[in-house]
Design an enzyme around this catalytic site. Structure first.
Site, PDB file in Angstrom:
ATOM      1  CB  ALA A  70       0.226 -62.441  14.020  1.00 22.17           C
ATOM      2  N   GLY A 115      -3.062 -65.466  17.146  1.00 18.94           N
ATOM      3  CA  GLY A 115      -4.123 -64.393  16.608  1.00 18.94           C
ATOM      4  C   GLY A 115      -5.245 -65.078  16.190  1.00 18.94           C
ATOM      5  CD  GLU A 118      -3.787 -63.200  20.617  1.00 22.14           C
ATOM      6  OE1 GLU A 118      -3.159 -63.248  19.475  1.00 22.14           O
ATOM      7  OE2 GLU A 118      -3.343 -62.756  21.790  1.00 22.14           O
ATOM      8  CD  GLU A 138       0.739 -66.088  20.779  1.00 19.01           C
ATOM      9  OE1 GLU A 138       0.543 -66.997  21.510  1.00 19.01           O
ATOM     10  OE2 GLU A 138      -0.427 -65.410  20.234  1.00 19.01           O
TER      11      GLU A 138
HETATM   12  N1  CO8 Z   1       2.455 -66.913   9.655  1.00 24.17           N
HETATM   13  C1  CO8 Z   1       2.811 -66.987   8.442  1.00 24.17           C
HETATM   14  N2  CO8 Z   1       2.621 -68.099   7.502  1.00 24.17           N
HETATM   15  C2  CO8 Z   1       2.054 -69.057   7.973  1.00 24.17           C
HETATM   16  C3  CO8 Z   1       1.500 -68.971   9.345  1.00 24.17           C
HETATM   17  C4  CO8 Z   1       1.707 -68.036  10.193  1.00 24.17           C
HETATM   18  N3  CO8 Z   1       1.078 -67.763  11.385  1.00 24.17           N
HETATM   19  N4  CO8 Z   1       0.904 -70.291   9.455  1.00 24.17           N
HETATM   20  C5  CO8 Z   1       1.217 -71.090   8.494  1.00 24.17           C
HETATM   21  N5  CO8 Z   1       1.652 -70.122   7.575  1.00 24.17           N
HETATM   22  C6  CO8 Z   1       2.286 -70.850   6.114  1.00 24.17           C
HETATM   23  C7  CO8 Z   1       3.470 -71.556   6.093  1.00 24.17           C
HETATM   24  O1  CO8 Z   1       4.390 -70.857   6.304  1.00 24.17           O
HETATM   25  C8  CO8 Z   1       3.252 -72.162   4.727  1.00 24.17           C
HETATM   26  O2  CO8 Z   1       3.591 -71.651   3.611  1.00 24.17           O
HETATM   27  P1  CO8 Z   1       4.480 -72.284   2.660  1.00 24.17           P
HETATM   28  O3  CO8 Z   1       3.526 -73.111   1.634  1.00 24.17           O
HETATM   29  O4  CO8 Z   1       4.789 -70.992   1.598  1.00 24.17           O
HETATM   30  O5  CO8 Z   1       5.597 -72.645   2.952  1.00 24.17           O
HETATM   31  C9  CO8 Z   1       1.778 -72.358   4.621  1.00 24.17           C
HETATM   32  O6  CO8 Z   1       1.244 -71.652   5.633  1.00 24.17           O
HETATM   33  C10 CO8 Z   1       1.071 -73.733   5.174  1.00 24.17           C
HETATM   34  O7  CO8 Z   1       1.580 -74.019   6.559  1.00 24.17           O
HETATM   35  P2  CO8 Z   1       2.402 -75.395   6.665  1.00 24.17           P
HETATM   36  O8  CO8 Z   1       3.274 -75.941   5.669  1.00 24.17           O
HETATM   37  O9  CO8 Z   1       3.126 -75.180   8.093  1.00 24.17           O
HETATM   38  O10 CO8 Z   1       1.286 -76.248   7.197  1.00 24.17           O
HETATM   39  P3  CO8 Z   1       1.270 -77.618   8.025  1.00 24.17           P
HETATM   40  O11 CO8 Z   1      -0.148 -78.248   7.898  1.00 24.17           O
HETATM   41  O12 CO8 Z   1       2.314 -78.412   7.951  1.00 24.17           O
HETATM   42  O13 CO8 Z   1       1.166 -76.889   9.553  1.00 24.17           O
HETATM   43  C11 CO8 Z   1       0.654 -75.354  11.329  1.00 24.17           C
HETATM   44  C12 CO8 Z   1       0.188 -76.049  10.080  1.00 24.17           C
HETATM   45  C13 CO8 Z   1       0.608 -76.217  12.441  1.00 24.17           C
HETATM   46  C14 CO8 Z   1      -0.579 -74.464  11.647  1.00 24.17           C
HETATM   47  C15 CO8 Z   1       1.984 -74.632  10.942  1.00 24.17           C
HETATM   48  O14 CO8 Z   1       1.682 -73.771   9.790  1.00 24.17           O
HETATM   49  C16 CO8 Z   1       2.325 -73.526  12.136  1.00 24.17           C
HETATM   50  O15 CO8 Z   1       2.547 -74.123  13.200  1.00 24.17           O
HETATM   51  N6  CO8 Z   1       1.969 -72.354  11.892  1.00 24.17           N
HETATM   52  C17 CO8 Z   1       2.324 -71.329  12.720  1.00 24.17           C
HETATM   53  C18 CO8 Z   1       1.298 -71.414  14.066  1.00 24.17           C
HETATM   54  C19 CO8 Z   1       1.561 -70.327  14.910  1.00 24.17           C
HETATM   55  O16 CO8 Z   1       2.701 -70.461  15.532  1.00 24.17           O
HETATM   56  N7  CO8 Z   1       0.740 -69.427  15.046  1.00 24.17           N
HETATM   57  C20 CO8 Z   1       0.896 -68.327  16.199  1.00 24.17           C
HETATM   58  C21 CO8 Z   1       1.707 -67.082  15.251  1.00 24.17           C
HETATM   59  S1  CO8 Z   1       2.279 -65.837  16.456  1.00 24.17           S
HETATM   60  C22 CO8 Z   1       0.853 -65.023  16.855  1.00 24.17           C
HETATM   61  O17 CO8 Z   1      -0.131 -65.127  16.123  1.00 24.17           O
HETATM   62  C23 CO8 Z   1       0.872 -63.681  17.544  1.00 24.17           C
HETATM   63  C24 CO8 Z   1      -0.429 -63.045  17.655  1.00 24.17           C
HETATM   64  C25 CO8 Z   1      -0.240 -61.691  18.550  1.00 24.17           C
HETATM   65  C26 CO8 Z   1       0.665 -60.718  17.692  1.00 24.17           C
HETATM   66  C27 CO8 Z   1       1.239 -59.550  18.268  1.00 24.17           C
HETATM   67  C28 CO8 Z   1       1.871 -58.647  17.527  1.00 24.17           C
HETATM   68  C29 CO8 Z   1       2.680 -57.947  18.106  1.00 24.17           C
END
Ligand code: CO8
Length: 270
Positions: A70, A115, A118, A138
């Site tokens: 998400a 997400g 999920e 999360e």
């Molecule tokens: N949300 C928003 N932006 C994201 C997300 C995300 N989940 N994942 C990646 N991005 C964006 C980055 O901010 C980045 O943007 P920018 O280029 O503008 O800086 C772009 O995508 C590329 O990402 P990275 O530069 O970080 O790429 P890497 O290859 O270095 O890393 C990763 C890839 C490992 C996937 C890293 O991006 C990461 O850790 N992302 C987050 C993963 C994560 O934690 N996901 C879980 C999120 S929480 C969730 O999903 C909860 C679901 C339930 C919701 C319930 C609601 C109440």
């Protein structure tokens, strides 16, 4: 411009989550687009199977992410009520995927985090590329999995493994996802979509009413006690005998002429 592309070929619809700026992370807009894509699928009686996958990344146009979760930026400032509403929005759409009349194959082509894992778990069948990465990160962000992860992961891989993955927020690679039954098969990246298409074509070639009845019987039966579950099966089994597909399928089997017997049955969806 929608963040979810819909491409229908024959009886198969491919839905591609495409938000290249954020590794296909699910913000509200993308969830709305997904809901609209599901409207299109449900309105088209010719669609017999759906494939859900992720589009390429903005940097090198490579397929490195299915869905990276998400949208963390959008979630960062939510209040309690807004958090609950965002969770419900995702849950309603993922439940819609889970209960969509036709089967949904998830082709996971990279990150399936939070997400992303999920939404994959709300699909009927999951296959992935060998660069896929799964996890529920999360608790490292101070929240719980909120799009069904605490419920579906335990049902798919068992309580112990689900609790380990969720409490430790550790990611697992494709081979481990296969070992624990989170995915059915692992492919080289370039072989993933052909494999999904092949499976979808096989599903779409079978009697569509029977396939839909199987999905309903399995899903509804899993939520019921066995005595009730077998009644669910009996009813759906019985309903098939009102279809032209049943007459065509069985008639074909009973055909004495070997030429005709081998002919593919043109199921009518009736
Ligand atoms: N949300 C928003 N932006 C994201 C997300 C995300 N989940 N994942 C990646 N991005 C964006 C980055 O901010 C980045 O943007 P920018 O280029 O503008 O800086 C772009 O995508 C590329 O990402 P990275 O530069 O970080 O790429 P890497 O290859 O270095 O890393 C990763 C890839 C490992 C996937 C890293 O991006 C990461 O850790 N992302 C987050 C993963 C994560 O934690 N996901 C879980 C999120 S929480 C969730 O999903 C909860 C679901 C339930 C919701 C319930 C609601 C109440």
């Amino acid at each position: 411009m929608s963040n979810v592309l819909v491409n229908v070929e024959g009886n198969v619809a491919v839905l591609t989550i495409s938000r290249p700026a954020a590794l296909n992370a699910l913000n509200s807009e993308t969830l709305d687009d997904l809901n609209a894509a599901l409207d299109q699928v449900e309105a088209n009686a010719d669609i017999r199977c759906v494939i859900l996958t992720g589009g390429p990344d903005k940097k090198d146009n490579a397929f490195k992410s299915f869905v990276a979760g998400a949208d963390i930026g959008e979630m960062s400032s939510l209040s309690k009520a807004e958090g609950e509403a965002f969770g419900k929005k995702g849950n309603d759409i993922f439940r819609r995927i889970e209960t969509l009349p036709v089967p949904v194959i998830c082709a996971i082509n990279g990150f399936a985090l939070g997400g992303g894992c999920e939404i994959a778990m709300s699909c009927d069948i999951r296959i992935c590329s060998d660069n896929a990465l799964f996890g529920q990160p999360e608790v490292g962000l101070g929240i719980t999995p909120g799009f069904g992860g605490t419920q579906r992961l335990a049902r798919i891989v068992g309580v112990g493994k689900a609790k380990e993955m969720i409490y430790t927020a550790s990611n697992i690679k494709a081979d481990e996802a296969y070992r624990i039954g989170l995915v059915n098969a692992v492919y080289a990246p370039e072989e993933l979509m052909p494999a999904a298409q092949k499976m979808a074509a096989k599903i779409a070639a079978n009697a569509p009413i029977a396939v839909r009845a199987c999905k309903k019987a399995i899903n509804d039966g899993l939520d019921a006690a066995m005595d009730d579950a077998i009644v669910i099966e009996e009813k759906l089994f019985g309903s098939c005998f009102e279809t032209e597909d049943q007459r065509a399928g069985m008639g074909n089997f009973l055909e004495k002429d070997p030429e005709k017997k081998l002919k593919v049955v043109p199921f009518q969806n009736k």
